[in-house]
Design a protein around this motif. Structure first.
Motif, PDB file in Angstrom:
ATOM      1  N   GLY A 265      34.359  42.837  17.760  1.00  0.00           N
ATOM      2  CA  GLY A 265      34.147  44.192  17.683  1.00  0.00           C
ATOM      3  C   GLY A 265      35.258  45.047  18.053  1.00  0.00           C
ATOM      4  O   GLY A 265      36.422  44.698  17.700  1.00  0.00           O
ATOM      5  N   ILE A 266      34.843  46.170  18.332  1.00  0.00           N
ATOM      6  CA  ILE A 266      35.503  47.263  18.599  1.00  0.00           C
ATOM      7  C   ILE A 266      35.714  48.045  19.996  1.00  0.00           C
ATOM      8  O   ILE A 266      34.592  48.220  20.448  1.00  0.00           O
ATOM      9  CB  ILE A 266      35.615  48.398  17.395  1.00  0.00           C
ATOM     10  N   ILE A 267      36.698  48.238  20.674  1.00  0.00           N
ATOM     11  CA  ILE A 267      36.921  49.043  21.726  1.00  0.00           C
ATOM     12  C   ILE A 267      37.882  49.614  21.745  1.00  0.00           C
ATOM     13  O   ILE A 267      39.329  49.221  21.621  1.00  0.00           O
ATOM     14  CB  ILE A 267      37.140  47.750  23.024  1.00  0.00           C
ATOM     15  N   LEU A 268      37.741  50.965  21.543  1.00  0.00           N
ATOM     16  CA  LEU A 268      38.782  52.026  21.192  1.00  0.00           C
ATOM     17  C   LEU A 268      38.817  53.087  22.538  1.00  0.00           C
ATOM     18  O   LEU A 268      38.050  53.557  22.762  1.00  0.00           O
ATOM     19  CB  LEU A 268      38.435  52.891  19.975  1.00  0.00           C
ATOM     20  N   ASN A 275      46.616  52.941  27.400  1.00  0.00           N
ATOM     21  CA  ASN A 275      45.905  51.907  27.411  1.00  0.00           C
ATOM     22  C   ASN A 275      46.524  50.645  28.053  1.00  0.00           C
ATOM     23  O   ASN A 275      47.290  49.668  27.659  1.00  0.00           O
ATOM     24  CB  ASN A 275      45.873  51.036  25.870  1.00  0.00           C
ATOM     25  N   ASN A 276      46.453  50.932  29.384  1.00  0.00           N
ATOM     26  CA  ASN A 276      46.775  49.796  30.465  1.00  0.00           C
ATOM     27  C   ASN A 276      45.631  48.930  30.810  1.00  0.00           C
ATOM     28  O   ASN A 276      45.797  48.205  31.733  1.00  0.00           O
ATOM     29  CB  ASN A 276      47.537  50.290  31.596  1.00  0.00           C
ATOM     30  N   PHE A 277      44.546  48.740  30.069  1.00  0.00           N
ATOM     31  CA  PHE A 277      43.520  48.041  30.069  1.00  0.00           C
ATOM     32  C   PHE A 277      43.478  46.547  29.797  1.00  0.00           C
ATOM     33  O   PHE A 277      44.504  46.371  28.774  1.00  0.00           O
ATOM     34  CB  PHE A 277      42.242  48.707  29.743  1.00  0.00           C
ATOM     35  N   GLU A 278      42.572  45.771  30.167  1.00  0.00           N
ATOM     36  CA  GLU A 278      42.596  44.379  29.449  1.00  0.00           C
ATOM     37  C   GLU A 278      41.083  44.191  29.345  1.00  0.00           C
ATOM     38  O   GLU A 278      40.233  44.673  30.286  1.00  0.00           O
ATOM     39  CB  GLU A 278      43.435  43.397  30.206  1.00  0.00           C
ATOM     40  N   ILE A 279      40.660  43.397  28.511  1.00  0.00           N
ATOM     41  CA  ILE A 279      39.367  42.809  28.483  1.00  0.00           C
ATOM     42  C   ILE A 279      39.109  41.617  29.123  1.00  0.00           C
ATOM     43  O   ILE A 279      39.864  40.785  29.498  1.00  0.00           O
ATOM     44  CB  ILE A 279      38.957  42.482  27.067  1.00  0.00           C
ATOM     45  N   THR A 280      38.231  41.666  30.169  1.00  0.00           N
ATOM     46  CA  THR A 280      37.747  40.447  31.028  1.00  0.00           C
ATOM     47  C   THR A 280      36.160  40.450  30.881  1.00  0.00           C
ATOM     48  O   THR A 280      35.619  40.984  30.219  1.00  0.00           O
ATOM     49  CB  THR A 280      37.864  40.802  32.679  1.00  0.00           C
ATOM     50  N   ILE A 281      35.820  39.034  31.269  1.00  0.00           N
ATOM     51  CA  ILE A 281      34.603  38.628  30.819  1.00  0.00           C
ATOM     52  C   ILE A 281      33.912  38.096  32.200  1.00  0.00           C
ATOM     53  O   ILE A 281      34.725  37.272  32.819  1.00  0.00           O
ATOM     54  CB  ILE A 281      34.344  37.661  29.678  1.00  0.00           C
ATOM     55  N   TRP A 292      42.579  41.019  21.904  1.00  0.00           N
ATOM     56  CA  TRP A 292      42.415  42.388  21.772  1.00  0.00           C
ATOM     57  C   TRP A 292      43.771  42.961  20.847  1.00  0.00           C
ATOM     58  O   TRP A 292      44.603  42.231  20.416  1.00  0.00           O
ATOM     59  CB  TRP A 292      42.311  43.048  23.029  1.00  0.00           C
ATOM     60  N   SER A 293      43.645  44.207  20.487  1.00  0.00           N
ATOM     61  CA  SER A 293      44.835  44.802  19.844  1.00  0.00           C
ATOM     62  C   SER A 293      44.868  44.216  18.624  1.00  0.00           C
ATOM     63  O   SER A 293      45.938  44.213  18.015  1.00  0.00           O
ATOM     64  CB  SER A 293      46.041  44.788  20.847  1.00  0.00           C
ATOM     65  N   LYS A 311      45.014  49.466  16.284  1.00  0.00           N
ATOM     66  CA  LYS A 311      44.759  47.993  16.718  1.00  0.00           C
ATOM     67  C   LYS A 311      43.452  47.940  17.894  1.00  0.00           C
ATOM     68  O   LYS A 311      43.927  47.931  19.254  1.00  0.00           O
ATOM     69  CB  LYS A 311      45.903  47.455  17.347  1.00  0.00           C
ATOM     70  N   CYS A 312      42.511  48.024  17.500  1.00  0.00           N
ATOM     71  CA  CYS A 312      41.386  48.198  18.511  1.00  0.00           C
ATOM     72  C   CYS A 312      40.248  47.195  18.475  1.00  0.00           C
ATOM     73  O   CYS A 312      39.378  47.305  19.172  1.00  0.00           O
ATOM     74  CB  CYS A 312      40.758  49.608  18.511  1.00  0.00           C
ATOM     75  N   ARG A 313      40.411  46.246  17.707  1.00  0.00           N
ATOM     76  CA  ARG A 313      39.470  45.128  17.195  1.00  0.00           C
ATOM     77  C   ARG A 313      39.784  44.054  18.483  1.00  0.00           C
ATOM     78  O   ARG A 313      40.789  43.765  18.779  1.00  0.00           O
ATOM     79  CB  ARG A 313      39.382  44.448  15.816  1.00  0.00           C
ATOM     80  N   PHE A 314      38.616  43.436  18.686  1.00  0.00           N
ATOM     81  CA  PHE A 314      38.749  42.366  19.668  1.00  0.00           C
ATOM     82  C   PHE A 314      37.980  41.073  19.325  1.00  0.00           C
ATOM     83  O   PHE A 314      37.198  41.359  18.480  1.00  0.00           O
ATOM     84  CB  PHE A 314      38.342  42.745  21.357  1.00  0.00           C
TER      85      PHE A 314
END
Length: 346
Positions: A265-268, A275-281, A292-293, A311-314
């Motif tokens: 999906g997308i996280i914009l 953008n100093n975030f990262e995706i975690t689960i 990501w990106s 570059k916002c698709r993950f």
């Protein structure tokens, strides 16, 4: 096999990628996807060459403005054009049948100063590709125009585009025995019309293979109209002040117990935020693979002022289907926010 070539002729969001997938279950067939209708450019070249020959085809004098037109050869052009297209699309000369699907046949796509030229264009395709089958795919118009693909147009304009295409295509196909009309509902229901199409093409109907294809998500992203058929999961989206837009648009049609699956999906991130975030689960099972990106040209166009939109698709792979919810967060050293929660009923 009754035909050397198969072409899926339709408009956007009719299920053409699904029909492409069904046809590709056959080992002797390869149906490629869309190519932005590059054959239309070849068609325009053909018309220009034809007009030159008809009007100036005897220009043998070096001082003539159309000198050399007497050597132009439409038959050679068609042979060369065929070879060009085949070399671009097909790498396996052993295939008995090949073709492609295309959705750009409506008036706004192929009109010139003389108006809608679909009749002439289909005549050209029929000439360029001998022994071809033309599969005309339709779908309930209200379902089509409600999709994101058609929302750029006002509804009446979208309906005009679709109705005009179908009207002219039916006129062209009515006196030909190499055309077949089928609807999206026939594909999803896997009914007798789909069997009839296989008989028309001279293909064996392979029920198990086709059922598997029908139960697989098609096209480059998940679509709402497909996702609504799912009954064994629930996706909850949480808002965040750090996010301009987020969605999950890739998810299996059905999630089987203990199977591995992928989400995308997308996280914009908001344009004003670094953008100093990262995706975690959080999920049960082996570590998942998170990317990501990923390049996202559609969202770059949709959100041109946001530098993160390019570059916002993950993508998250190797997820395990269990009763434990899958939770997706964005996180940095200062905060952790829940964006999605996927619950699967198994």
């Amino acid at each position: 096999m009754n035909y050397k070539h198969i072409f899926i002729i339709t408009y956007g969001r009719t299920g053409s990628t699904l029909l492409q997938g069904i046809l590709n279950t056959h080992d002797e067939v390869i149906i490629k996807g869309e190519n932005l209708n590059f054959c239309h450019g070849i068609f325009k070249s053909y018309l220009a060459l034809k007009e030159t020959i008809e009007k100036h085809g005897n220009a043998k004098i070096p001082s003539h403005p159309f000198f050399g037109s007497h050597e132009l050869d439409l038959k050679k052009f068609l042979n060369d054009a065929y070879t060009l297209i085949k070399n671009q699309l097909i790498k396996n000369d052993d295939l008995s049948t090949w073709g492609f699907k295309e959705i750009r046949y409506t008036p706004s796509r192929i009109s010139d100063e003389n108006g809608f030229i679909l009749l002439d264009y289909l005549d050209f395709m029929n000439l360029l590709f001998p022994n071809s089958a033309f599969l005309f795919l339709t779908r309930k118009h209200t379902d089509v125009i409600d999709s994101a693909f058609w929302r750029r147009l006002e509804k009446n304009k979208a309906l005009y585009e679709i109705n005009k295409f179908e009207e002219v295509a039916k006129t062209w196909s009515q006196d030909k025995n190499n055309t077949f009309w089928i609807d999206y509902s026939h594909l999803k229901e896997n009914n007798s019309k789909l069997i009839e199409m296989h008989d028309f093409l001279g293909l064996s109907y392979q029920a198990l293979r086709i059922k598997k294809v029908i139960n697989t998500e098609h096209s480059y992203t998940g679509k709402t109209e497909n996702l609504l058929h799912l009954k064994n999961w629930n996706l909850k989206k949480h808002n965040s002040s750090n996010i301009q837009f987020h969605t999950i648009d890739k998810i299996p049609i059905k999630i089987e117990k203990n199977s591995s699956f992928e989400l995308g999906g997308i996280i914009l991130i908001n344009e004003s935020i670094k953008n100093n975030f990262e995706i975690t689960i959080e999920h049960e099972g082996e570590p998942a693979n998170i990317r990501w990106s990923i390049i996202s040209p559609h969202y770059k166009k949709k959100y041109p002022l946001n530098p993160h939109s390019e570059k916002c698709r993950f993508s998250i792979t190797n997820l395990k289907a269990t009763e434990t919810p899958v939770k997706i967060f964005i996180e940095n050293k200062n905060q952790k926010e829940l964006l999605f929660e996927l619950k699967i009923s198994l």
